[in-house]
Scaffold this motif. Structure first.
Motif, PDB file in Angstrom:
ATOM      1  N   ASN A 165       0.861  -1.169   0.000  1.00 41.93           N
ATOM      2  CA  ASN A 165       0.000   0.000   0.000  1.00 41.93           C
ATOM      3  C   ASN A 165       0.902   1.225   0.000  1.00 41.93           C
ATOM      4  O   ASN A 165       1.936   1.240   0.662  1.00 41.93           O
ATOM      5  CB  ASN A 165      -0.903   0.007   1.236  1.00 41.93           C
ATOM      6  CG  ASN A 165      -1.886  -1.126   1.206  1.00 41.93           C
ATOM      7  OD1 ASN A 165      -2.487  -1.414   0.188  1.00 41.93           O
ATOM      8  ND2 ASN A 165      -2.043  -1.808   2.322  1.00 41.93           N
ATOM      9  N   LEU A 166       0.512   2.234  -0.743  1.00 40.76           N
ATOM     10  CA  LEU A 166       1.309   3.448  -0.864  1.00 40.76           C
ATOM     11  C   LEU A 166       0.489   4.670  -0.499  1.00 40.76           C
ATOM     12  O   LEU A 166      -0.726   4.679  -0.686  1.00 40.76           O
ATOM     13  CB  LEU A 166       1.801   3.618  -2.308  1.00 40.76           C
ATOM     14  CG  LEU A 166       2.575   2.456  -2.901  1.00 40.76           C
ATOM     15  CD1 LEU A 166       2.808   2.699  -4.379  1.00 40.76           C
ATOM     16  CD2 LEU A 166       3.887   2.270  -2.174  1.00 40.76           C
ATOM     17  N   ALA A 226       0.232   8.610  -1.550  1.00 39.82           N
ATOM     18  CA  ALA A 226       0.631   9.624  -2.516  1.00 39.82           C
ATOM     19  C   ALA A 226       0.173  10.974  -1.972  1.00 39.82           C
ATOM     20  O   ALA A 226      -0.993  11.335  -2.111  1.00 39.82           O
ATOM     21  CB  ALA A 226       0.010   9.335  -3.876  1.00 39.82           C
ATOM     22  N   THR A 260      -3.067   2.619  -3.610  1.00 35.42           N
ATOM     23  CA  THR A 260      -2.427   3.913  -3.448  1.00 35.42           C
ATOM     24  C   THR A 260      -3.459   4.858  -2.863  1.00 35.42           C
ATOM     25  O   THR A 260      -4.504   5.080  -3.473  1.00 35.42           O
ATOM     26  CB  THR A 260      -1.918   4.462  -4.796  1.00 35.42           C
ATOM     27  OG1 THR A 260      -0.978   3.527  -5.346  1.00 35.42           O
ATOM     28  CG2 THR A 260      -1.258   5.819  -4.621  1.00 35.42           C
ATOM     29  N   HIS A 271      -4.416   8.521  -1.975  1.00 33.78           N
ATOM     30  CA  HIS A 271      -4.072   9.894  -2.321  1.00 33.78           C
ATOM     31  C   HIS A 271      -4.518  10.807  -1.181  1.00 33.78           C
ATOM     32  O   HIS A 271      -5.704  11.013  -0.972  1.00 33.78           O
ATOM     33  CB  HIS A 271      -4.742  10.301  -3.633  1.00 33.78           C
ATOM     34  CG  HIS A 271      -4.266   9.480  -4.784  1.00 33.78           C
ATOM     35  ND1 HIS A 271      -3.205   9.857  -5.560  1.00 33.78           N
ATOM     36  CD2 HIS A 271      -4.687   8.289  -5.261  1.00 33.78           C
ATOM     37  CE1 HIS A 271      -2.988   8.940  -6.480  1.00 33.78           C
ATOM     38  NE2 HIS A 271      -3.874   7.971  -6.318  1.00 33.78           N
TER      39      HIS A 271
END
Length: 74
Positions: free
Chosen positions: A4-5, A7, A63, A65
């Motif tokens: 998992n990212l 941003a 991702t 945001h």
């Protein structure tokens, strides 16, 4: 392996722009958000905390945001 990212959008109180962010650009970045404010390091920290929690145990390869909605229409 998946990850998992996060941003992030514009995060105030950091040196990401190394002092080269003009007031005009800063205003434009904030105006692009839906909530009308810059992000803060705590916004990223809270998201990270959530992703590390049991509440996110079924979130995989996403991702997130964290940008005040700045990129929802792009």
């Amino acid at each position: 392996m998946t990850a998992n990212l996060i941003a992030p959008g514009y995060i105030a109180e950091t040196d990401f722009f190394r002092g080269n962010l003009s007031e005009r650009r800063r205003t434009a970045l904030i105006d692009a958000t839906h909530n009308g404010r810059a992000g803060h390091p705590g916004d990223i920290a809270e998201t990270t905390y959530f992703l590390a929690s049991d509440g996110a145990r079924h979130i995989t390869g996403q991702t997130l945001h964290v940008n005040g909605g700045a990129h929802t229409t792009r």
